[in-house]
Motif scaffolding. Structure first.
Motif, PDB file in Angstrom:
ATOM      1  N   UNK A 102       0.912  -1.230   0.066  1.00  0.00           N
ATOM      2  CA  UNK A 102      -0.069  -0.075  -0.109  1.00  0.00           C
ATOM      3  C   UNK A 102       0.829   1.186   0.078  1.00  0.00           C
ATOM      4  N   UNK A 103       1.002   1.782  -1.148  1.00  0.00           N
ATOM      5  CA  UNK A 103       1.516   3.275  -1.144  1.00  0.00           C
ATOM      6  C   UNK A 103       0.674   4.250  -1.433  1.00  0.00           C
ATOM      7  N   UNK A 104       0.585   5.145  -0.789  1.00  0.00           N
ATOM      8  CA  UNK A 104      -0.011   6.746  -0.720  1.00  0.00           C
ATOM      9  C   UNK A 104       0.653   7.944  -0.574  1.00  0.00           C
ATOM     10  N   UNK A 105       0.705   8.519  -1.373  1.00  0.00           N
ATOM     11  CA  UNK A 105       1.403  10.040  -1.330  1.00  0.00           C
ATOM     12  C   UNK A 105       2.846   9.819  -1.028  1.00  0.00           C
ATOM     13  N   UNK A 106       3.377   8.719  -1.959  1.00  0.00           N
ATOM     14  CA  UNK A 106       4.948   8.512  -1.680  1.00  0.00           C
ATOM     15  C   UNK A 106       5.369   7.746  -0.609  1.00  0.00           C
ATOM     16  N   UNK A 107       4.630   7.461   0.283  1.00  0.00           N
ATOM     17  CA  UNK A 107       4.940   6.745   1.596  1.00  0.00           C
ATOM     18  C   UNK A 107       4.385   5.213   1.529  1.00  0.00           C
ATOM     19  N   UNK A 108       4.706   4.290   1.894  1.00  0.00           N
ATOM     20  CA  UNK A 108       4.321   2.769   2.070  1.00  0.00           C
ATOM     21  C   UNK A 108       4.089   2.468   3.389  1.00  0.00           C
ATOM     22  N   UNK A 109       2.744   1.715   3.582  1.00  0.00           N
ATOM     23  CA  UNK A 109       2.304   1.377   5.046  1.00  0.00           C
ATOM     24  C   UNK A 109       3.003   0.072   5.250  1.00  0.00           C
ATOM     25  N   UNK A 110       3.869   0.161   6.378  1.00  0.00           N
ATOM     26  CA  UNK A 110       4.452  -0.950   7.042  1.00  0.00           C
ATOM     27  C   UNK A 110       3.578  -1.174   8.480  1.00  0.00           C
TER      28      UNK A 110
END
Length: 134
Positions: free
Chosen positions: A15-23
């Protein structure tokens, strides 16, 4: 030669949103890994895409939609079939929705991923992150 693992496959949500991935950080480490992408076992009758969407919601509270399958592999350490699914955020704010399994969630840019994950992801996942993270 090792026999195929009979346990259910594991679906992973990328899941990438606004240039960041959810970890997510597991409450109990899995080998050398504490931070990982959200994911879990594919339930009977579920596709890998459906499992990735469900696991993202159950673990982080974020509603996502499956966009594409990045590929599958037998995990080199666990021997489990892994299914990697790109997902996009539909709605929600990430939080620890399953405190028995997780103790933290984080949206990470490249530097944040490098701090938390000491080795590259599965090649197609890493390539996706390389082109989408800030």
């Amino acid at each position: 030669m090792r026999a195929p693992d009979e346990r259910p496959a594991v679906a992973v949500a990328v899941i990438v949103d606004d240039g960041r991935v959810l970890l997510i950080r597991r409450a109990v480490r899995e080998g050398d890994l504490s931070w990982a992408l959200p994911g879990g076992q594919v339930e009977p009758g579920e596709s890998g895409e459906q499992a990735a969407v469900r696991e993202a919601r159950e673990e982080t509270g974020v509603e996502v939609a499956a966009v594409k399958n990045l590929g599958e592999r037998t995990h080199p350490t666990t021997g489990r079939l892994m299914i990697y699914v790109v997902c996009e955020v539909v709605t929600g704010t990430a939080y620890v929705a399953d405190p028995e399994e997780l103790d933290a969630v984080a949206w990470c840019d490249r530097a944040g991923v490098a701090e938390r994950v000491p080795f590259p992801f599965f090649e197609p996942v890493q390539a996706h992150l390389d082109t989408h993270l800030m």
